[in-house]
Write a protein that holds these residues in place. Sequence first.
Motif, PDB file in Angstrom:
ATOM      1  N   PHE A  76       0.832  -1.245  -0.073  1.00 10.60           N
ATOM      2  CA  PHE A  76       0.168   0.009   0.034  1.00 10.60           C
ATOM      3  C   PHE A  76       1.003   1.369  -0.076  1.00 10.60           C
ATOM      4  CE2 PHE A  76      -1.638   3.437   2.739  1.00 10.60           C
ATOM      5  CZ  PHE A  76      -2.648   3.830   2.055  1.00 10.60           C
ATOM      6  N   VAL A  77       0.617   2.250  -0.957  1.00 12.41           N
ATOM      7  CA  VAL A  77       1.266   3.377  -0.976  1.00 12.41           C
ATOM      8  C   VAL A  77       0.300   4.574  -0.743  1.00 12.41           C
ATOM      9  CG1 VAL A  77       2.974   4.736  -2.411  1.00 12.41           C
ATOM     10  CG2 VAL A  77       3.209   2.353  -2.613  1.00 12.41           C
ATOM     11  N   PRO A  78       0.495   5.333   0.294  1.00 13.06           N
ATOM     12  CA  PRO A  78      -0.141   6.518   0.678  1.00 13.06           C
ATOM     13  C   PRO A  78       0.351   7.633  -0.311  1.00 13.06           C
ATOM     14  CG  PRO A  78       1.021   6.101   2.462  1.00 13.06           C
ATOM     15  CD  PRO A  78       1.485   4.868   1.694  1.00 13.06           C
ATOM     16  N   VAL A  79      -0.577   8.308  -1.235  1.00 13.30           N
ATOM     17  CA  VAL A  79      -0.187   9.393  -1.721  1.00 13.30           C
ATOM     18  C   VAL A  79      -0.980  10.533  -1.464  1.00 13.30           C
ATOM     19  CG1 VAL A  79       0.766   7.880  -3.602  1.00 13.30           C
ATOM     20  CG2 VAL A  79      -1.589   8.525  -3.828  1.00 13.30           C
ATOM     21  N   LYS A  80      -0.531  11.759  -1.755  1.00 17.19           N
ATOM     22  CA  LYS A  80      -1.190  13.066  -1.522  1.00 17.19           C
ATOM     23  C   LYS A  80      -2.017  13.182  -2.918  1.00 17.19           C
ATOM     24  CE  LYS A  80       1.630  14.728   2.175  1.00 17.19           C
ATOM     25  NZ  LYS A  80       0.953  14.420   3.284  1.00 17.19           N
ATOM     26  N   LEU A  81      -3.075  12.753  -3.193  1.00 14.91           N
ATOM     27  CA  LEU A  81      -4.021  12.793  -4.318  1.00 14.91           C
ATOM     28  C   LEU A  81      -4.236  14.428  -4.681  1.00 14.91           C
ATOM     29  CD1 LEU A  81      -5.872   9.615  -4.546  1.00 14.91           C
ATOM     30  CD2 LEU A  81      -3.721  10.011  -5.449  1.00 14.91           C
ATOM     31  N   GLY A  82      -4.544  15.033  -3.607  1.00 16.23           N
ATOM     32  CA  GLY A  82      -5.102  16.185  -3.805  1.00 16.23           C
ATOM     33  C   GLY A  82      -4.069  17.422  -3.754  1.00 16.23           C
ATOM     34  N   ASP A  83      -2.545  17.182  -3.739  1.00 12.49           N
ATOM     35  CA  ASP A  83      -1.602  18.097  -4.030  1.00 12.49           C
ATOM     36  C   ASP A  83      -0.826  17.901  -5.013  1.00 12.49           C
ATOM     37  OD1 ASP A  83       0.459  19.655  -3.208  1.00 12.49           O
ATOM     38  OD2 ASP A  83       1.078  18.833  -1.545  1.00 12.49           O
ATOM     39  N   PRO A  84      -1.047  18.710  -6.278  1.00 11.61           N
ATOM     40  CA  PRO A  84      -0.302  18.641  -7.500  1.00 11.61           C
ATOM     41  C   PRO A  84       1.187  18.492  -7.024  1.00 11.61           C
ATOM     42  CG  PRO A  84      -2.059  19.911  -7.706  1.00 11.61           C
ATOM     43  CD  PRO A  84      -2.192  19.734  -6.221  1.00 11.61           C
ATOM     44  N   ALA A  85       1.677  19.411  -6.135  1.00 11.39           N
ATOM     45  CA  ALA A  85       2.915  19.595  -5.838  1.00 11.39           C
ATOM     46  C   ALA A  85       3.724  18.303  -5.212  1.00 11.39           C
ATOM     47  CB  ALA A  85       3.092  20.750  -4.910  1.00 11.39           C
ATOM     48  N   ALA A  86       2.883  17.630  -4.866  1.00 13.17           N
ATOM     49  CA  ALA A  86       3.566  16.393  -4.378  1.00 13.17           C
ATOM     50  C   ALA A  86       3.833  15.246  -5.456  1.00 13.17           C
ATOM     51  CB  ALA A  86       2.631  15.682  -3.192  1.00 13.17           C
ATOM     52  N   GLY A  87       3.520  15.481  -6.599  1.00 13.20           N
ATOM     53  CA  GLY A  87       3.754  14.741  -7.722  1.00 13.20           C
ATOM     54  C   GLY A  87       5.092  14.087  -7.823  1.00 13.20           C
ATOM     55  N   PRO A  88       6.137  14.774  -7.957  1.00 16.35           N
ATOM     56  CA  PRO A  88       7.441  14.137  -7.871  1.00 16.35           C
ATOM     57  C   PRO A  88       7.772  13.260  -6.874  1.00 16.35           C
ATOM     58  CG  PRO A  88       7.464  16.614  -8.458  1.00 16.35           C
ATOM     59  CD  PRO A  88       6.229  16.347  -7.960  1.00 16.35           C
ATOM     60  N   ALA A  89       7.434  13.696  -5.424  1.00 22.22           N
ATOM     61  CA  ALA A  89       7.653  12.563  -4.461  1.00 22.22           C
ATOM     62  C   ALA A  89       6.614  11.446  -4.512  1.00 22.22           C
ATOM     63  CB  ALA A  89       7.269  13.580  -3.199  1.00 22.22           C
ATOM     64  N   VAL A  90       5.447  11.488  -4.928  1.00 24.42           N
ATOM     65  CA  VAL A  90       4.740  10.358  -5.329  1.00 24.42           C
ATOM     66  C   VAL A  90       5.364   9.208  -6.312  1.00 24.42           C
ATOM     67  CG1 VAL A  90       2.471   9.546  -6.265  1.00 24.42           C
ATOM     68  CG2 VAL A  90       2.425  11.763  -4.472  1.00 24.42           C
ATOM     69  N   MET A 111      -2.416   2.138  -4.425  1.00 22.39           N
ATOM     70  CA  MET A 111      -2.236   3.636  -4.111  1.00 22.39           C
ATOM     71  C   MET A 111      -3.651   3.920  -3.626  1.00 22.39           C
ATOM     72  SD  MET A 111      -0.293   5.123  -6.951  1.00 22.39           S
ATOM     73  CE  MET A 111      -1.365   4.742  -8.415  1.00 22.39           C
ATOM     74  N   ALA A 112      -3.589   4.947  -2.485  1.00 18.12           N
ATOM     75  CA  ALA A 112      -4.674   5.345  -1.964  1.00 18.12           C
ATOM     76  C   ALA A 112      -4.295   6.927  -1.432  1.00 18.12           C
ATOM     77  CB  ALA A 112      -5.362   4.554  -0.874  1.00 18.12           C
ATOM     78  N   ASP A 113      -5.360   7.730  -1.314  1.00 20.61           N
ATOM     79  CA  ASP A 113      -4.997   9.036  -0.607  1.00 20.61           C
ATOM     80  C   ASP A 113      -4.439   8.925   0.709  1.00 20.61           C
ATOM     81  OD1 ASP A 113      -4.866  11.710  -0.890  1.00 20.61           O
ATOM     82  OD2 ASP A 113      -6.943  11.822  -0.122  1.00 20.61           O
ATOM     83  N   ASP A 114      -3.682   9.885   1.025  1.00 18.39           N
ATOM     84  CA  ASP A 114      -2.780   9.899   2.264  1.00 18.39           C
ATOM     85  C   ASP A 114      -4.053  10.266   3.089  1.00 18.39           C
ATOM     86  OD1 ASP A 114      -1.337  10.603   4.569  1.00 18.39           O
ATOM     87  OD2 ASP A 114       0.302  11.196   3.431  1.00 18.39           O
ATOM     88  N   SER A 115      -4.251   9.569   4.162  1.00 15.41           N
ATOM     89  CA  SER A 115      -5.258   9.853   5.229  1.00 15.41           C
ATOM     90  C   SER A 115      -5.038  10.766   6.086  1.00 15.41           C
ATOM     91  CB  SER A 115      -5.811   8.517   5.813  1.00 15.41           C
ATOM     92  OG  SER A 115      -4.739   8.023   6.448  1.00 15.41           O
ATOM     93  N   GLN A 116      -3.992  11.330   6.003  1.00 13.41           N
ATOM     94  CA  GLN A 116      -3.479  12.578   7.283  1.00 13.41           C
ATOM     95  C   GLN A 116      -4.340  13.907   6.942  1.00 13.41           C
ATOM     96  OE1 GLN A 116       0.857  12.854   7.403  1.00 13.41           O
ATOM     97  NE2 GLN A 116       1.032  11.508   9.030  1.00 13.41           N
ATOM     98  N   LEU A 117      -4.927  14.023   7.953  1.00 15.41           N
ATOM     99  CA  LEU A 117      -5.757  15.605   7.921  1.00 15.41           C
ATOM    100  C   LEU A 117      -5.026  16.720   8.439  1.00 15.41           C
ATOM    101  CD1 LEU A 117      -9.099  13.903   8.868  1.00 15.41           C
ATOM    102  CD2 LEU A 117      -8.229  14.241   6.793  1.00 15.41           C
ATOM    103  N   SER A 118      -3.635  16.554   8.523  1.00 14.59           N
ATOM    104  CA  SER A 118      -2.789  17.778   9.162  1.00 14.59           C
ATOM    105  C   SER A 118      -3.135  18.959   8.157  1.00 14.59           C
ATOM    106  CB  SER A 118      -1.376  17.439   9.282  1.00 14.59           C
ATOM    107  OG  SER A 118      -0.496  18.458   9.480  1.00 14.59           O
ATOM    108  N   GLY A 119      -3.457  20.059   8.832  1.00 18.25           N
ATOM    109  CA  GLY A 119      -3.670  21.490   7.972  1.00 18.25           C
ATOM    110  C   GLY A 119      -4.988  21.386   7.381  1.00 18.25           C
ATOM    111  N   MET A 120      -5.814  20.633   7.182  1.00 15.05           N
ATOM    112  CA  MET A 120      -6.877  20.597   6.420  1.00 15.05           C
ATOM    113  C   MET A 120      -7.970  21.214   7.258  1.00 15.05           C
ATOM    114  SD  MET A 120      -8.927  17.032   5.068  1.00 15.05           S
ATOM    115  CE  MET A 120      -9.678  17.283   3.568  1.00 15.05           C
ATOM    116  N   VAL A 121      -8.453  22.170   6.351  1.00 16.43           N
ATOM    117  CA  VAL A 121      -9.401  23.168   6.855  1.00 16.43           C
ATOM    118  C   VAL A 121     -10.968  22.680   6.260  1.00 16.43           C
ATOM    119  CG1 VAL A 121     -10.520  25.251   7.197  1.00 16.43           C
ATOM    120  CG2 VAL A 121      -8.151  24.738   7.173  1.00 16.43           C
ATOM    121  N   PHE A 122     -11.933  22.239   6.994  1.00 20.75           N
ATOM    122  CA  PHE A 122     -13.137  21.714   6.404  1.00 20.75           C
ATOM    123  C   PHE A 122     -13.949  23.283   6.335  1.00 20.75           C
ATOM    124  CE2 PHE A 122     -11.367  18.345   8.605  1.00 20.75           C
ATOM    125  CZ  PHE A 122     -11.750  17.276   7.955  1.00 20.75           C
ATOM    126  N   PRO A 123     -15.046  23.027   5.632  1.00 17.32           N
ATOM    127  CA  PRO A 123     -16.150  24.237   5.198  1.00 17.32           C
ATOM    128  C   PRO A 123     -16.526  24.621   6.372  1.00 17.32           C
ATOM    129  CG  PRO A 123     -16.563  22.218   3.952  1.00 17.32           C
ATOM    130  CD  PRO A 123     -15.477  21.684   4.945  1.00 17.32           C
TER     131      PRO A 123
END
Length: 133
Positions: A76-90, A111-123
């Motif tokens: 299993f590889v966690p990836v930051k799917l919502g962060d285009p800047a993470a592409g090279p690291a992914v 692969m699945a989205d990295d589940s860490q919510l650090s810094g995430m702001v909800f609506p």
Amino acid sequence: MKRASERLLFASAPDSWGVLDYPGPSWEQSYEKMLDEMVEAGYTGSELGPYGFFPTDPKVLQPQLEKRGLKLLASFVPVKLGDPAAGPAVLEQIRKVGKLLASLKAPFLVMADDSQLSGMVFPDGLTTRVVPP
């Protein structure tokens, strides 16, 4: 009719032993003891778990698996799917894990989205969210 254990092969993963996705106290347990316990529990294979928990040198890991009759199946590889800047690291992580899996003939990389919510702001303005069980 054959029993399920005669028709099916079962595998486990380091997270079943409490190993979390990132280095920390959960990584202090012995991977060799974990592999022994997998065999004792009747498993015939394992997922790689987080990269770096098991040895990343296939010349070290393969003999550990073989002497226990275990097969490596996937990682299993966690990836930051919502962060285009993470592409090279992914891509680098996928290449690194994929190379190890291929050398050990493990057929799957998940692969699945990295589940860490650090810094995430909800609506609603909250920065953390508790999800009821």
